[in-house]
Design an enzyme around this catalytic site. Structure first.
Site, PDB file in Angstrom:
ATOM      1  CB  THR A 154      -2.106  -8.353   0.423  1.00 58.02           C
ATOM      2  OG1 THR A 154      -1.565  -8.371   1.852  1.00 58.02           O
ATOM      3  CG2 THR A 154      -2.624  -9.944   0.586  1.00 58.02           C
ATOM      4  CE  LYS A 176       0.267 -10.562   3.291  1.00 60.62           C
ATOM      5  NZ  LYS A 176      -0.978  -9.543   3.887  1.00 60.62           N
ATOM      6  CB  THR A 187       2.046 -11.274  12.744  1.00 61.27           C
ATOM      7  OG1 THR A 187       1.409 -10.289  11.815  1.00 61.27           O
ATOM      8  CG2 THR A 187       3.269 -11.617  11.946  1.00 61.27           C
ATOM      9  CD  GLU A 266      -2.256  -1.958   5.210  1.00 58.86           C
ATOM     10  OE1 GLU A 266      -2.621  -2.969   4.275  1.00 58.86           O
ATOM     11  OE2 GLU A 266      -2.964  -1.531   5.866  1.00 58.86           O
ATOM     12  CG  ASN A 389      -6.107  -0.021   5.488  1.00 56.33           C
ATOM     13  OD1 ASN A 389      -6.296  -1.031   5.599  1.00 56.33           O
ATOM     14  ND2 ASN A 389      -5.032   0.667   6.066  1.00 56.33           N
ATOM     15  CB  THR A 394     -12.085   0.225  -4.755  1.00 58.76           C
ATOM     16  OG1 THR A 394     -11.420   1.047  -3.999  1.00 58.76           O
ATOM     17  CG2 THR A 394     -13.767  -0.066  -4.589  1.00 58.76           C
TER      18      THR A 394
END
Length: 394
Positions: A154, A176, A187, A266, A389, A394
């Site tokens: 993702t 992932k 996870t 991230e 995040n 969007t």
């Protein structure tokens, strides 16, 4: 025996026989790969662990039910949509996908597991997914696990995969995960495949031990996913292997992939490894290690290469129920350099700043309450995490 470390290789050296991969773009969100089906020529012994979230999705509940008998033959993974919090429609869509995949592969529906990851609260685009499923063909399948690792991504920036040889058998793992990671079991999505012959009960116990030491010891942001799924399928086509050697190999691969998840967190720029030893028991060691690696103040200090060991002391202090943890017995280190209770000089601070500029930062805490230990992995906290995040849907 050694893990074939991945990341800069274009092929896997060790591929378990009898497994096949189909990777598609069905248009779940965009034109990237988003649908993966991995199946075996024969029924497999299987084990799995899943999220304990009270908002777990139907991919979790259905897979948990299907794997109860310790058997499976195929795994489906859908990325970019978690299919969580969609009520009865979400449940029905999951059943439909499993039944359609089973029909295309000519296997039983209860031998199909499913994992799903992505945005929560949005229904599957079933017309697109089913159109893709109806193109599935055993004849078109390949043993391309690297492509499959791409298909389950993702917000991951790199695919995560590894393989290893154990006796006559091979073991491969793909995972992932870079956000919503504070596992209460495993996870996000983690799939392991082997052609070793391992008894169901042995495989289940082995898998749980390994997950507890690896994927259950990683955290990016303290948030437990609704979709966490970790499974292993063993089809036995290579015959039996030494169970001790196999567990060691599984631990090697899972540990390697755990670190890749933390390093690719991230917005992350650094991997954080926290080792807590001389603890009363493993539970206490893990609790203290997790509270350190999860602290936003510790994570931001490491991001800025600020050797502010006081934030580590603060984090340990939040374990207020651990009454045997005493400041006068606790030792805190960055790497091998003790920073508490030893007084830190100006020259020490300069050296520590350089140490914290590395892409891997080690924190070592000794509690002196016993002889247990635990290591956990996480990452620093950057402004990029907020950006990713803040704009996720969007």
């Amino acid at each position: 025996m050694s893990v074939q470390l991945q990341g800069n290789t274009q092929s896997l050296q060790h591929i378990p026989q009898g497994f096949h991969c189909i990777v598609l773009n069905v248009g779940v969100k965009d034109n990237t790969k988003d649908f993966v089906c991995i199946f075996s020529d024969v029924q497999c012994n299987a084990a799995g662990v899943f999220t304990q979230s009270r908002f777990s999705g139907p991919s979790v509940t259905r897979s948990r039910e299907n794997i109860k008998n310790g058997r499976a033959q195929a795994i489906v993974a859908i990325s970019k949509n978690a299919n969580v919090a969609n009520g009865e429609q979400g449940e029905a869509d999951t059943r439909t996908i499993i039944d359609e995949v089973a029909n295309r592969l000519a296997i039983q529906s209860d031998d199909v597991l499913i994992g799903s990851t992505g945005v929560i609260g949005r229904p599957y685009p079933m017309d697109k997914i089913l159109a893709g499923v109806r193109t599935l063909s055993k004849a078109s399948a390949q043993s391309d696990f690297i492509n499959a690792a791409h298909g389950i991504m993702t917000t991951d920036t790199v695919p995560k995969y590894a393989s290893i040889q154990v006796g006559n058998a091979a073991l491969v793992g793909i995972v992932k995960g870079v956000g919503m990671i504070e596992p209460n079991m495993a996870t996000l999505l983690a799939f392991f495949f082997t052609d070793a012959a391992i008894e169901r009960d042995v495989l289940d116990a082995m898998f749980r031990r390994v997950i507890n030491k690896t994927l259950n010891c990683v955290s990016v942001d303290t948030d437990t996913s609704t979709s966490d799924t970790a499974t292993i399928l063993a089809n036995g086509l290579a015959g039996p292997v030494d169970n001790v050697a196999f567990e060691a190999a599984l631990l090697d691969i899972a540990l390697y992939l755990t670190k890749q998840i933390a390093r690719d967190g991230e917005g992350a720029t650094k991997l954080i490894e926290v080792h807590v030893d001389q603890a009363r028991d493993e539970r206490q060691a893990k609790k203290v290690a997790k509270v350190i690696v999860n602290s936003p103040l510790v994570k931001t200090a490491i991001h800025g290469a600020d050797p502010n060991w006081g934030r580590i002391a603060m984090a340990i202090g939040k374990c207020e129920d651990e009454l045997d943890i005493l400041p006068e017995r606790t030792i805190i280190r960055f790497g091998s350099t003790e920073v508490f209770p030893r007084k830190v000089s100006a020259s020490d601070l300069t050296q520590l700043e350089r140490l914290l500029m590395d892409d891997t930062v080690y924190i070592h805490v000794s509690l002196q309450t016993g002889d247990a230990e635990c290591t956990v992995w996480g990452c620093d906290l950057s402004a990029e995490y907020v950006k990713i995040n803040g704009e996720y849907t969007t």
